[in-house]
Write a protein that holds these residues in place. Structure first.
Motif, PDB file in Angstrom:
ATOM      1  N   LEU A 511       0.836  -1.202   0.000  1.00  0.00           N
ATOM      2  CA  LEU A 511       0.000   0.000   0.000  1.00  0.00           C
ATOM      3  C   LEU A 511       0.870   1.251   0.000  1.00  0.00           C
ATOM      4  O   LEU A 511       1.860   1.340   0.732  1.00  0.00           O
ATOM      5  CB  LEU A 511      -0.915   0.009   1.224  1.00  0.00           C
ATOM      6  N   TYR A 512       0.466   2.238  -0.831  1.00  0.00           N
ATOM      7  CA  TYR A 512       1.174   3.514  -0.916  1.00  0.00           C
ATOM      8  C   TYR A 512       0.152   4.649  -0.908  1.00  0.00           C
ATOM      9  O   TYR A 512      -1.011   4.463  -1.275  1.00  0.00           O
ATOM     10  CB  TYR A 512       1.999   3.602  -2.205  1.00  0.00           C
ATOM     11  N   ARG A 513       0.624   5.810  -0.512  1.00  0.00           N
ATOM     12  CA  ARG A 513      -0.203   7.011  -0.570  1.00  0.00           C
ATOM     13  C   ARG A 513       0.568   8.084  -1.332  1.00  0.00           C
ATOM     14  O   ARG A 513       1.703   8.416  -0.977  1.00  0.00           O
ATOM     15  CB  ARG A 513      -0.555   7.500   0.837  1.00  0.00           C
ATOM     16  N   TYR A 514      -0.062   8.617  -2.399  1.00  0.00           N
ATOM     17  CA  TYR A 514       0.543   9.706  -3.166  1.00  0.00           C
ATOM     18  C   TYR A 514       0.105  11.024  -2.534  1.00  0.00           C
ATOM     19  O   TYR A 514      -1.095  11.266  -2.346  1.00  0.00           O
ATOM     20  CB  TYR A 514       0.090   9.642  -4.621  1.00  0.00           C
ATOM     21  N   VAL A 515       1.061  11.859  -2.175  1.00  0.00           N
ATOM     22  CA  VAL A 515       0.770  13.146  -1.550  1.00  0.00           C
ATOM     23  C   VAL A 515       1.566  14.226  -2.260  1.00  0.00           C
ATOM     24  O   VAL A 515       2.540  13.951  -2.970  1.00  0.00           O
ATOM     25  CB  VAL A 515       1.111  13.138  -0.046  1.00  0.00           C
ATOM     26  N   TYR A 516       1.154  15.440  -2.069  1.00  0.00           N
ATOM     27  CA  TYR A 516       1.913  16.556  -2.638  1.00  0.00           C
ATOM     28  C   TYR A 516       1.703  17.792  -1.787  1.00  0.00           C
ATOM     29  O   TYR A 516       0.754  17.886  -1.004  1.00  0.00           O
ATOM     30  CB  TYR A 516       1.501  16.834  -4.089  1.00  0.00           C
ATOM     31  N   ARG A 517       2.597  18.719  -1.971  1.00  0.00           N
ATOM     32  CA  ARG A 517       2.537  19.994  -1.249  1.00  0.00           C
ATOM     33  C   ARG A 517       2.457  21.116  -2.272  1.00  0.00           C
ATOM     34  O   ARG A 517       3.285  21.212  -3.179  1.00  0.00           O
ATOM     35  CB  ARG A 517       3.765  20.157  -0.361  1.00  0.00           C
TER      36      ARG A 517
END
Length: 680
Positions: A511-517
Motif C-alpha cells: 500500500l502507498y499514498r501519493y501526496v503533494y505539497r
C-alpha cells in the motif's frame, strides 16, 4: 540506362498529384507524434483524455462496463454509475480509433495516423472542389494552424471526428464526380460513424451536404424514376442511418433507453438548447444573449490566435471567398462555404462554447491551452479558401510581372515576391503555433514534477491511494494514473475513500499514498512537491495514534481539535518554552479520546469513521499555521483497524485539504509533525 530510368521514375512520382499530399501527410504525422511525446507526455489540461483512453483499454478487453472491487473508490472521471457497472459518458467510436493505436504498439500511434488522414483527406476534398494545387496548398495551410497541431497531439475527439467528416466529404464528392454508388455508400458509412462519435458535430458538418443532396433530388422525385443519382442518395442515406441505428442500439445497451445518450445519463441537463444547463455542480441560464456573446468570444479567439496562418488565415479565406464569388461558385465550393455557416450558427445552440471560455470577457478556460475545439471543423473551409486567396494573389503577382517585365525578370520578380510573402506567412504561422505550444509545454513541466514519483514506472504489485482535489474521481486530475479494466495492473489506483475496504480487496499488495505539497494548478507559478509514501494497516482491541508536533519559539497557544463522525472536541495548550507538543488519540470502547498537556476530551465513534486531528499554532499578531493528522478507523470483531495517518502542515489554510502534505524542512523553524500507531 538504369540511372535514366530512375530519373524518369522520380520525375513521375514528383509529378503525381498524390505525391504532395502523401508528403504533407507524413509531415502531419511526425508533428502530431512529436507534440504528443514532448509537449503532452502526461496529457493536457482537459481531463477527458483519460476518459477516452480508459474506454479504449476497455474495448481492447471486450468490456463496455467497469466493475470495481470496491464501490466508491474506483470511479473514473466522467463515468456513469449503473446496476451493470460503470460506463463512459462518451460513445466508443473515438476510443476505438485510439485502441487501434495500442494494437499497433502504443495508444500514441493513433494520433499521427489521424493527423495524416486529416491532411490527406483535406487535400482530396479541396482538390475535387477546386484543383490540385489548391488542395496541396490547403493541406499546407492546415498544417500551419495552432488548433490543428495542438488537437492532433492529444487524445480528444475533435481531430478523429473531423477525420470521419472529411472522409464523408471526400467520398460524397468522389461519388458525384464518377457517378459511383459505392463511393456514395462509403460516404454514408463515414457520416454514420461520425454521428455515432459526436452526433451534433456530424450533423453540423453534414447539413450543407444534406441540403445539396435534397436539392438534387427534385427532378428524380418529380419524374418518379429511379436514376443513378437517386441510387447514390439512397446508398448514402441508408448507410448513414445504419450508423444512427448503431448509436441508438449502443444507447439501449448502456443506458437502457435508445434515445438517452450516455452524456444525458451522466448529466440530463448537459446538452443542446437554451435555458437551464447543468453538469455536476456547474449550472447557468444559457440565454440566447449569453450564447451570442460566448460564441462571439470563441470566434474571436479562433480568428486571432488559432486559425491557420495565425491572424492572417481568416482574412485570406475571406479573400478566397471573394475570388470564388467572382469566378462563379461550383456546388462543391458552395457546400464547403456552407460548413462555415452551419458550424458557426449551430454552435450558438451549444453551451459548451460558454464553458470552454471560463470567462466570456477574459477567456481563461480550456480555450487558452487547447483552442476553440468545438469549432475544429472550421479548419476545413478556412484552409480551402485561404489557399484559394493565396493562389489568387500569387497569380495576380505573376500576371502583373509578366505584363510589365521581360520573361526572365518577370520570373525573378515573381519568385522574390512569393518568397517574401511565404516568409511573412510562415513567420506569422510559426509565431502563433509556437506561443500555443510553449504554453502547453510550461504546463507539462509542472506535470513532470508532479508525476516524478511514478517514473520510470510505479511500484510493482501495489495499491496507490490518490488525493481528490476535484472530488471523488480517478483521473481527474491524475490522467496518467489509470487502472487496467480488470483493476489488476502493476499498480492499482484508488481515491483515498474507504481505504481499509480497498486494502481488504488487495491483501497481497503493498500500500502507498501519493501526496503533494502546493496548489494543484498547472497554471500556477510553481509545481507541487510530490511524494509516494509506503503505508500500513494496524489493528487491535484498541488503537493509539501518537502525534509529536514541533513548536516554533514564538508559539503562544496551540488549539487542538478532534473530529469524528461529525462530532468535535477541543483542547487549548499553552506550551510556554516547550519546543514540541505530544498529542495522543486513543480509540477504544466506542469513543475517540484526545489527550494532551494533561487534559482529555472525547467524542463518540460510529461503526466506521475518519478521525481528524487539527492543531492550530498561534503566535499572535497574525502569525500561525496548522497541523492536520487524518486516519480512517473501522470497528471489527477483534476491536479496531486503522492505517498510517496522513499528515499535513498548513502554512496556507487554503491548501489544508490535500495540498499541504508534510515534507521535512518546510514551514517555520521548529515546525514538524511525526506520528506513530500503537495497537493494544
Amino acid at each position: 540506362m538504369n540511372r535514366a530510368r530512375t530519373r524518369r521514375l522520380v520525375a513521375r512520382v514528383r509529378a503525381s498529384p498524390y505525391f504532395a499530399s502523401a508528403a504533407l501527410a507524413v509531415v502531419a504525422a511526425v508533428a502530431a507524434y512529436a507534440l504528443s511525446v514532448t509537449v503532452f507526455p502526461y496529457h493536457s489540461t482537459n481531463h477527458d483524455e483519460a476518459v477516452y483512453l480508459q474506454q479504449a483499454a476497455m474495448l481492447l478487453e471486450g468490456q463496455l462496463f467497469l466493475r470495481p472491487p470496491v464501490e466508491g473508490s474506483f470511479r473514473p472521471w466522467f463515468f456513469v454509475e449503473s446496476s451493470r457497472g460503470l460506463y463512459s459518458k462518451y460513445a466508443p467510436v473515438v476510443p476505438a480509433v485510439f485502441a487501434l493505436g495500442e494494437l499497433a504498439g502504443d495508444f500514441r500511434y493513433a494520433l499521427p495516423a489521424v493527423a495524416a488522414a486529416n491532411v490527406a483527406l483535406l487535400y482530396g476534398v479541396v482538390r475535387d472542389a477546386f484543383d490540385h494545387r489548391t488542395g496541396a496548398l490547403a493541406a499546407v495551410v492546415l498544417l500551419c494552424s495552432p488548433l490543428f497541431l495542438v488537437q492532433s497531439g492529444v487524445f480528444l475527439p475533435y481531430a478523429p471526428t473531423t477525420m470521419l467528416n472529411l472522409a464523408f466529404a471526400f467520398a460524397y464528392f468522389r461519388a458525384e464526380r464518377v457517378g459511383s454508388a459505392r463511393w456514395a455508400a462509403a460516404a454514408g458509412v463515414a457520416v454514420g460513424l461520425a454521428f455515432f462519435a459526436r452526433p451534433y458535430t456530424a450533423v453540423l458538418f453534414a447539413t450543407p451536404f444534406v441540403v445539396h443532396a435534397v436539392w438534387t433530388l427534385r427532378e428524380p422525385l418529380r419524374e418518379r424514376r429511379v436514376s443513378p443519382l437517386f441510387r447514390r442518395r439512397v446508398a448514402t442515406a441508408a448507410l448513414g442511418l445504419c450508423g444512427v441505428s448503431v448509436a441508438l442500439a449502443y444507447n439501449a445497451v448502456v443506458t437502457g433507453d435508445p434515445f438517452v445518450f450516455p452524456y444525458q445519463a451522466f448529466a440530463p441537463l448537459d446538452g443542446l438548447g437554451f435555458g437551464h444547463r447543468e453538469i455536476l455542480n456547474h449550472e447557468i441560464q444559457y440565454t440566447p444573449r449569453l450564447a451570442l456573446r460566448a460564441n462571439a468570444s470563441v470566434l474571436e479567439q479562433f480568428v486571432t490566435e488559432w486559425a491557420p496562418l495565425g491572424a492572417l488565415g481568416v482574412p485570406l479565406a475571406a479573400v478566397g471567398a471573394l475570388v470564388t464569388q467572382r469566378r462563379g461558385w461550383s456546388w462543391r465550393q458552395a457546400v464547403l462555404a456552407g460548413v462555415v455557416v452551419s458550424v458557426v450558427v449551430g454552435n450558438v445552440y451549444f453551451w459548451g462554447n460558454f464553458n470552454v471560455l471560463g470567462d466570456v470577457e477574459d477567456p481563461n478556460g480550456l480555450i487558452t491551452t487547447l483552442g476553440p475545439y468545438y469549432h475544429f471543423d472550421l479548419l476545413v473551409p478556412v484552409s480551402a479558401f485561404a489557399a484559394t486567396g493565396v493562389l489568387a494573389a500569387a497569380d495576380r503577382v505573376r500576371d502583373a510581372a509578366a505584363s510589365r517585365l521581360s520573361a526572365n525578370r518577370a520570373v525573378a520578380v515573381t519568385v522574390a515576391v512569393l518568397l517574401v510573402a511565404s516568409a511573412v506567412l510562415g513567420g506569422v504561422a510559426a509565431s502563433a503555433s509556437t506561443e500555443q505550444v510553449r504554453e502547453n509545454a510550461d504546463i507539462t513541466d509542472h506535470y513532470e514534477a508532479a508525476y516524478e514519483p511514478f517514473e520510470p514506472e510505479p511500484p510493482a504489485n501495489s495499491v496507490v491511494f490518490l488525493p481528490d482535489p476535484y472530488g471523488d474521481w480517478l483521473n481527474h486530475p491524475f490522467q496518467p494514473l489509470r487502472n487496467d479494466p480488470g483493476f489488476d495492473g502493476r499498480a492499482v489506483y484508488a481515491v483515498d475513500e474507504r481505504q481499509l475496504a480497498v486494502a481488504d480487496a488487495y491483501p497481497d499488495r503493498a500500500l502507498y499514498r501519493y501526496v503533494y505539497r502546493g496548489s494543484w494548478s498547472p497554471y500556477g507559478d510553481e509545481p507541487v512537491e510530490p511524494d509516494l509514501r509506503r503505508i500500513h494497516v494496524a489493528g487491535g482491541d484498541a488503537l493509539t495514534v501518537d502525534a509529536e508536533l514541533g513548536l516554533p519559539s514564538w508559539t503562544q497557544t496551540v488549539t487542538v481539535t478532534l473530529s469524528a463522525d461529525g462530532e468535535e472536541a477541543y483542547l487549548t495548550l499553552t506550551p510556554g518554552n516547550a519546543s514540541r507538543a505530544n498529542v495522543d488519540v486513543h480509540v477504544a470502547d466506542g469513543h475517540v479520546r484526545l489527550s494532551a498537556g494533561g487534559e482529555n476530551a472525547s467524542v463518540p465513534l460510529g461503526e466506521a469513521a475518519s478521525v481528524t486531528l487539527d492543531a492550530h499554532v498561534d503566535g499572535g499578531y497574525g502569525a500561525g499555521y496548522a497541523y492536520r493528522v487524518r486516519f480512517p478507523v473501522q470497528r471489527t470483531e477483534d476491536g479496531y483497524r486503522t492505517m498510517t495517518p496522513y499528515r499535513e502542515l498548513c502554512t496556507d489554510l487554503r491548501n489544508c485539504e490535500g495540498g499541504a502534505a508534510y515534507v521535512p524542512g518546510v514551514g517555520p523553524d521548529g515546525a514538524y509533525v511525526n506520528t506513530s500507531v500503537r495497537s493494544e
